[in-house]
Design a protein around this motif. Structure first.
Motif, PDB file in Angstrom:
ATOM      1  N   ALA A  16     -61.155 -54.264 -28.452  1.00  0.00           N
ATOM      2  CA  ALA A  16     -62.579 -54.421 -28.735  1.00  0.00           C
ATOM      3  C   ALA A  16     -62.862 -55.387 -29.875  1.00  0.00           C
ATOM      4  CB  ALA A  16     -63.197 -53.060 -29.055  1.00  0.00           C
ATOM      5  N   VAL A  17     -61.828 -55.777 -30.673  1.00  0.00           N
ATOM      6  CA  VAL A  17     -62.090 -56.692 -31.785  1.00  0.00           C
ATOM      7  C   VAL A  17     -62.314 -58.120 -31.305  1.00  0.00           C
ATOM      8  CG1 VAL A  17     -60.685 -55.278 -33.330  1.00  0.00           C
ATOM      9  CG2 VAL A  17     -59.675 -57.297 -32.276  1.00  0.00           C
ATOM     10  N   LEU A  18     -61.925 -58.435 -30.077  1.00  0.00           N
ATOM     11  CA  LEU A  18     -62.097 -59.803 -29.586  1.00  0.00           C
ATOM     12  C   LEU A  18     -63.568 -60.095 -29.320  1.00  0.00           C
ATOM     13  CD1 LEU A  18     -59.229 -60.471 -27.009  1.00  0.00           C
ATOM     14  CD2 LEU A  18     -59.426 -61.319 -29.343  1.00  0.00           C
ATOM     15  N   LEU A  58     -52.213 -60.053 -34.356  1.00  0.00           N
ATOM     16  CA  LEU A  58     -53.053 -59.528 -33.283  1.00  0.00           C
ATOM     17  C   LEU A  58     -52.436 -58.342 -32.548  1.00  0.00           C
ATOM     18  CD1 LEU A  58     -54.317 -62.849 -31.639  1.00  0.00           C
ATOM     19  CD2 LEU A  58     -55.589 -61.328 -33.167  1.00  0.00           C
ATOM     20  N   ALA A  59     -51.126 -58.201 -32.598  1.00  0.00           N
ATOM     21  CA  ALA A  59     -50.418 -57.267 -31.712  1.00  0.00           C
ATOM     22  C   ALA A  59     -50.989 -55.862 -31.702  1.00  0.00           C
ATOM     23  CB  ALA A  59     -48.940 -57.234 -32.076  1.00  0.00           C
ATOM     24  N   ASP A  60     -51.297 -55.289 -32.860  1.00  0.00           N
ATOM     25  CA  ASP A  60     -51.740 -53.889 -32.934  1.00  0.00           C
ATOM     26  C   ASP A  60     -53.248 -53.726 -32.960  1.00  0.00           C
ATOM     27  OD1 ASP A  60     -49.097 -53.013 -32.999  1.00  0.00           O
ATOM     28  OD2 ASP A  60     -48.983 -53.222 -35.185  1.00  0.00           O
ATOM     29  N   ASP A 105     -54.667 -51.180 -24.250  1.00  0.00           N
ATOM     30  CA  ASP A 105     -55.558 -50.816 -25.340  1.00  0.00           C
ATOM     31  C   ASP A 105     -55.361 -51.644 -26.601  1.00  0.00           C
ATOM     32  OD1 ASP A 105     -53.049 -49.755 -25.665  1.00  0.00           O
ATOM     33  OD2 ASP A 105     -53.734 -47.889 -26.578  1.00  0.00           O
ATOM     34  N   THR A 106     -54.302 -52.436 -26.665  1.00  0.00           N
ATOM     35  CA  THR A 106     -54.080 -53.311 -27.828  1.00  0.00           C
ATOM     36  C   THR A 106     -53.926 -54.752 -27.354  1.00  0.00           C
ATOM     37  OG1 THR A 106     -51.658 -53.126 -27.793  1.00  0.00           O
ATOM     38  CG2 THR A 106     -52.881 -51.447 -29.035  1.00  0.00           C
ATOM     39  N   LEU A 107     -54.147 -55.684 -28.273  1.00  0.00           N
ATOM     40  CA  LEU A 107     -54.037 -57.093 -27.912  1.00  0.00           C
ATOM     41  C   LEU A 107     -52.596 -57.475 -27.589  1.00  0.00           C
ATOM     42  CD1 LEU A 107     -56.497 -58.732 -30.467  1.00  0.00           C
ATOM     43  CD2 LEU A 107     -56.892 -58.118 -28.082  1.00  0.00           C
ATOM     44  N   GLY A 108     -51.636 -56.799 -28.211  1.00  0.00           N
ATOM     45  CA  GLY A 108     -50.237 -57.073 -27.882  1.00  0.00           C
ATOM     46  C   GLY A 108     -49.943 -56.753 -26.423  1.00  0.00           C
ATOM     47  N   LYS A 133     -62.404 -65.878 -14.487  1.00  0.00           N
ATOM     48  CA  LYS A 133     -62.702 -66.628 -15.718  1.00  0.00           C
ATOM     49  C   LYS A 133     -62.525 -65.737 -16.953  1.00  0.00           C
ATOM     50  CE  LYS A 133     -66.238 -69.562 -17.835  1.00  0.00           C
ATOM     51  NZ  LYS A 133     -66.173 -68.910 -19.161  1.00  0.00           N
ATOM     52  N   ALA A 134     -63.084 -64.519 -16.887  1.00  0.00           N
ATOM     53  CA  ALA A 134     -62.979 -63.612 -18.031  1.00  0.00           C
ATOM     54  C   ALA A 134     -61.521 -63.241 -18.298  1.00  0.00           C
ATOM     55  CB  ALA A 134     -63.814 -62.354 -17.790  1.00  0.00           C
ATOM     56  N   GLY A 135     -60.736 -63.074 -17.234  1.00  0.00           N
ATOM     57  CA  GLY A 135     -59.333 -62.733 -17.403  1.00  0.00           C
ATOM     58  C   GLY A 135     -58.553 -63.842 -18.080  1.00  0.00           C
ATOM     59  N   ARG A 136     -58.828 -65.087 -17.681  1.00  0.00           N
ATOM     60  CA  ARG A 136     -58.142 -66.221 -18.303  1.00  0.00           C
ATOM     61  C   ARG A 136     -58.526 -66.336 -19.778  1.00  0.00           C
ATOM     62  NH1 ARG A 136     -60.125 -69.694 -15.379  1.00  0.00           N
ATOM     63  NH2 ARG A 136     -58.571 -69.575 -13.690  1.00  0.00           N
ATOM     64  N   ASP A 137     -59.808 -66.160 -20.071  1.00  0.00           N
ATOM     65  CA  ASP A 137     -60.286 -66.227 -21.450  1.00  0.00           C
ATOM     66  C   ASP A 137     -59.669 -65.112 -22.291  1.00  0.00           C
ATOM     67  OD1 ASP A 137     -62.073 -67.347 -23.469  1.00  0.00           O
ATOM     68  OD2 ASP A 137     -63.210 -65.495 -23.271  1.00  0.00           O
ATOM     69  N   LEU A 138     -59.613 -63.913 -21.731  1.00  0.00           N
ATOM     70  CA  LEU A 138     -59.027 -62.779 -22.432  1.00  0.00           C
ATOM     71  C   LEU A 138     -57.544 -63.003 -22.710  1.00  0.00           C
ATOM     72  CD1 LEU A 138     -59.266 -59.837 -23.456  1.00  0.00           C
ATOM     73  CD2 LEU A 138     -58.831 -59.089 -21.116  1.00  0.00           C
ATOM     74  N   HIS A 139     -56.834 -63.544 -21.735  1.00  0.00           N
ATOM     75  CA  HIS A 139     -55.396 -63.794 -21.886  1.00  0.00           C
ATOM     76  C   HIS A 139     -55.134 -64.808 -22.999  1.00  0.00           C
ATOM     77  CE1 HIS A 139     -51.369 -65.380 -20.703  1.00  0.00           C
ATOM     78  NE2 HIS A 139     -51.153 -64.104 -20.433  1.00  0.00           N
ATOM     79  N   GLU A 140     -55.953 -65.853 -23.058  1.00  0.00           N
ATOM     80  CA  GLU A 140     -55.780 -66.865 -24.101  1.00  0.00           C
ATOM     81  C   GLU A 140     -56.058 -66.285 -25.484  1.00  0.00           C
ATOM     82  OE1 GLU A 140     -58.189 -70.240 -23.244  1.00  0.00           O
ATOM     83  OE2 GLU A 140     -56.800 -71.064 -21.752  1.00  0.00           O
ATOM     84  N   LYS A 141     -57.159 -65.554 -25.606  1.00  0.00           N
ATOM     85  CA  LYS A 141     -57.517 -65.008 -26.913  1.00  0.00           C
ATOM     86  C   LYS A 141     -56.483 -63.999 -27.396  1.00  0.00           C
ATOM     87  CE  LYS A 141     -62.530 -65.648 -26.562  1.00  0.00           C
ATOM     88  NZ  LYS A 141     -63.847 -64.961 -26.455  1.00  0.00           N
ATOM     89  N   ALA A 142     -56.000 -63.139 -26.496  1.00  0.00           N
ATOM     90  CA  ALA A 142     -55.000 -62.140 -26.890  1.00  0.00           C
ATOM     91  C   ALA A 142     -53.701 -62.803 -27.342  1.00  0.00           C
ATOM     92  CB  ALA A 142     -54.735 -61.186 -25.732  1.00  0.00           C
ATOM     93  N   ASN A 143     -53.430 -64.007 -26.847  1.00  0.00           N
ATOM     94  CA  ASN A 143     -52.239 -64.744 -27.256  1.00  0.00           C
ATOM     95  C   ASN A 143     -52.509 -65.665 -28.452  1.00  0.00           C
ATOM     96  OD1 ASN A 143     -49.712 -64.413 -25.360  1.00  0.00           O
ATOM     97  ND2 ASN A 143     -51.515 -64.278 -24.019  1.00  0.00           N
ATOM     98  N   GLY A 144     -53.680 -65.516 -29.060  1.00  0.00           N
ATOM     99  CA  GLY A 144     -53.990 -66.267 -30.269  1.00  0.00           C
ATOM    100  C   GLY A 144     -54.475 -67.680 -30.041  1.00  0.00           C
ATOM    101  N   ILE A 145     -54.798 -68.029 -28.785  1.00  0.00           N
ATOM    102  CA  ILE A 145     -55.325 -69.368 -28.495  1.00  0.00           C
ATOM    103  C   ILE A 145     -56.817 -69.371 -28.795  1.00  0.00           C
ATOM    104  CG2 ILE A 145     -55.650 -71.140 -26.734  1.00  0.00           C
ATOM    105  CD1 ILE A 145     -53.195 -69.989 -25.297  1.00  0.00           C
ATOM    106  N   ASP A 146     -57.196 -70.038 -29.839  1.00  0.00           N
ATOM    107  CA  ASP A 146     -58.581 -70.034 -30.323  1.00  0.00           C
ATOM    108  C   ASP A 146     -59.205 -71.397 -30.068  1.00  0.00           C
ATOM    109  OD1 ASP A 146     -60.956 -69.682 -31.640  1.00  0.00           O
ATOM    110  OD2 ASP A 146     -60.073 -68.967 -33.511  1.00  0.00           O
TER     111      ASP A 146
END
Length: 322
Positions: free
Chosen positions: A115-117, A109-111, A134-137, A154-167
Motif C-alpha cells: 500500500a505504500v506505493l 523496499l523488500a519489507d 503483501d510486501t513489495l519484496g 498496464k497496472a501490472g507492468r507499472d506495479l512490477h517496475e515500482k516494486a523493483n525500484g524502477i522510478d
C-alpha cells in the motif's frame, strides 16, 4: 540521492506559509513541485554539483533555514527518484533525513507493504494480499504475467517496475495547488444526520478560513461521503459566484448533502474540497442590500483576526462548540 520529499510541520490552517517555504527550496533549485497542504518535492541534481554537497547535507541546511526563517520544522525523505523519496519520507523524523541509497533500493523496499506505493489503492492492495503478495519484496519476485492477471496489463507492468525500484517519475515545477481539501473522519460509523451536518459545517468553516488566509476564492465544491462498507459518494457543485465566505460554503454543502437523500447511512468520513481557486481580488461579488449579510461578513473578518492571533478554535459557530 537527488530528490527530496519535504513535509513541513505546519500548524492547522496555516497553509498560507507554504509559498514562502517553497521559496526557501527554490534558493537551492528551481525544480520544485508543491504538494499542498504542507509538502514539496525538490530535484537537487544541479544543486549537488553547484554547492558541492550531497542531497542529505543540503536537506540539513534546508531544515535549519526553515527553523531559522519561518520557525517551522520539517521531515525529509531522499531518494534517487520522486517515488522513492516519498516512501522514504514515511520513515523520516525531525532532525534525521531518511535516505535511500541508489545501490540499496531493493533492500529498502523488500519489507514495505504494497500500500505504500503511489497508485496502489485499498482495492488493489486487498487483491494482492489475498494472493500472498503483501510486501513489495514478494511483488518484485512475482512473475510479471501473474501481476497482470491480477490487476490488469498496464497496472501490472507499472506495479512490477515500482516494486523493483524502477522510478520513472520526475519533479514537475508548479505553483501551489488550485484546490484545498479537508476531511472529517468519525470515531465510529456515524448514523446521526445531525452529527453529519456538524462535520459539514466544521469542514466549510475550515475551508473558508484557509481560503481567506491565502486570499483566494473557490468556484467549485466537491463533497465526498465515505461509508462503512468502504464505498463512497462524490458530488460536485459549481457555485453561483466564487467565494471564500464560510456561510455561503456551508449553505452549498448542506444542499449537496440533502440532495443525497441518505437514510440511516453509516458514514465513516466526510471530505470537502474547494476547487477552481482564483485570487480574491479578481473575483466579482454581487452587491447585496441585506444588512444581515454585510454584518456576517464583517464579523467573519474579525473572527479571522482573532483566530490568527489566538488559534483556530478561538472563534467558532456555537453549533460546533457543544
Amino acid at each position: 540521492m537527488t530528490i527530496l520529499c519535504v513535509r513541513f510541520q505546519l500548524p492547522p490552517m496555516y497553509e498560507a506559509a507554504l509559498p514562502g517555504l517553497l521559496g526557501l527550496l527554490e534558493e537551492f533549485t528551481p525544480v520544485v513541485e508543491a504538494l499542498p497542504p504542507d509538502g514539496a518535492l525538490a530535484d537537487l541534481r544541479g544543486a549537488e554539483r553547484y554547492f558541492g554537497r550531497d542531497a542529505v547535507e543540503l536537506a540539513s541546511v534546508i531544515r535549519v533555514r526553515a527553523l531559522a526563517h519561518h520557525g517551522i520544522d520539517c521531515v525529509i525523505g531522499a531518494g534517487p527518484g520522486p517515488m522513492l523519496a516519498r516512501i522514504a519520507l514515511r520513515d523520516a523524523r525531525p532532525g534525521v533525513t531518511r535516505a535511500v541509497p541508489a545501490d540499496a533500493v531493493a533492500e529498502f523496499l523488500a519489507d514495505k507493504p504494497v500500500a505504500v506505493l503511489p497508485g496502489v489503492g485499498a482495492a488493489t492492495a486487498r487483491t494482492l494480499c489475498e494472493y500472498g503478495l503483501d510486501t513489495l519484496g514478494r511483488v518484485a519476485a512475482a512473475p510479471l504475467s501473474t501481476l497482470q492477471r491480477l490487476v490488469g496489463a498496464k497496472a501490472g507492468r507499472d506495479l512490477h517496475e515500482k516494486a523493483n525500484g524502477i522510478d520513472r517519475g520526475r519533479v514537475v515545477p508548479n505553483a501551489v495547488s488550485r484546490s484545498l481539501a479537508t476531511e472529517r473522519p468519525f470515531d465510529r460509523d456515524e448514523l446521526d444526520p445531525e452529527r453529519h451536518r456538524r462535520a459539514l459545517l466544521s469542514a466549510a468553516e475550515e475551508i473558508g478560513a484557509r481560503l481567506r488566509a491565502v486570499e483566494k476564492v473557490c468556484r467549485t465544491l466537491t463533497l465526498t461521503v465515505r461509508y462503512a462498507d468502504r464505498s463512497a459518494t462524490v458530488r460536485s457543485r459549481t457555485l453561483v459566484e466564487p467565494t471564500a465566505h464560510s456561510a455561503a460554503l456551508a449553505k452549498a454543502v448542506y444542499g449537496m448533502y440533502d440532495a443525497l437523500g441518505l437514510q440511516r447511512a453509516r458514514v465513516r468520513a466526510i471530505a470537502l474540497r474547494a476547487e477552481g481557486l482564483t485570487p480574491a481580488e479578481q473575483a466579482s461579488h454581487q452587491l447585496s442590500f441585506d444588512p444581515v449579510d454585510e454584518r456576517v461578513r464583517r464579523i467573519e473578518e474579525v473572527a479571522d483576526r482573532a483566530r490568527a492571533k489566538f488559534g483556530p478554535r478561538a472563534v467558532m459557530p456555537g453549533r460546533l462548540a457543544a
